[in-house]
Write a protein that holds these residues in place. Structure first.
Motif, PDB file in Angstrom:
ATOM      1  N   CYS A  98       0.842  -1.190   0.000  1.00  0.00           N
ATOM      2  CA  CYS A  98       0.000   0.000   0.000  1.00  0.00           C
ATOM      3  C   CYS A  98       0.879   1.242   0.000  1.00  0.00           C
ATOM      4  N   CYS A 101      -0.245   3.709   3.242  1.00  0.00           N
ATOM      5  CA  CYS A 101       0.184   3.494   4.629  1.00  0.00           C
ATOM      6  C   CYS A 101       1.532   2.777   4.721  1.00  0.00           C
ATOM      7  N   CYS A 137      -7.134   2.026   3.697  1.00  0.00           N
ATOM      8  CA  CYS A 137      -6.836   3.396   3.277  1.00  0.00           C
ATOM      9  C   CYS A 137      -7.874   3.894   2.268  1.00  0.00           C
TER      10      CYS A 137
HETATM   11 ZN    ZN Z   1      -2.958   1.313   3.315  1.00  0.00          ZN
END
Ligand code: ZN
Ligand code: ZN
Ligand code: ZN
Length: 154
Positions: A98, A101, A137
């Protein structure tokens, strides 16, 4: 969750002597969902000397008890081998990084697709990383405005 004695048989099967420190480290790894970095493991196991953690991680990796994942973030990450060291390169699973994050997820169901390499070449390691925004997210943000961006990755 398995008991400590199960962990010691896992270590013994791969030829590692199950000392209490090694078992403690393996237990911490086994209790970690998805991937972890050396730094996050050190933070989790503050009672254990950092050099011991590093050496143990190297040992586990050599015996294939953990997989290493280069997700391009600059810090190498690891995850537990759920086949307890019996994965071949082809059986390693894919990962999802990701960009928001900085977390790297294990895609346990998705094995790395087979790649034909030219004759004479010797493959050593395959990494298969999908990059994007994780579900957590994506719930909160448009990918360009991630509130988590800039937080230290784990
Ligand atoms: Zn994330
Ligand atoms: Zn594995
Ligand atoms: Zn993984």
């Amino acid at each position: 969750m398995k008991k400590a004695q199960d962990y010691s048989s896992i270590l013994e099967e791969t030829g590692i002597r199950p000392t209490s420190t090694r078992l403690l480290i393996y237990e911490a790894i086994a209790g970690t969902k998805d991937t972890f970095s050396l730094g996050s493991l050190e933070a989790q196991l503050q009672s254990i000397d950092k050099s011991v953690i590093f050496r143990t991680l190297t040992l586990f990796h050599e015996h294939r008890l953990i997989h290493s994942v280069d997700d391009g973030s600059g810090s190498l990450k690891y995850c537990l081998c759920h086949n307890h060291g019996h994965c071949t390169n082809e059986e390693e699973h894919c990962h999802f990084y990701c960009e928001c994050c900085g977390k790297t997820y294990c895609l346990d169901q998705d094995l790395i697709p087979h790649v034909d390499i030219p004759e004479g070449f010797i493959a050593r390691k395959v990494n298969y990383i999908v990059k994007g925004t994780c579900a957590e997210c994506a719930k909160h943000i448009s990918p360009t405005r991630c509130p988590n961006k800039g937080k230290p990755s784990r």
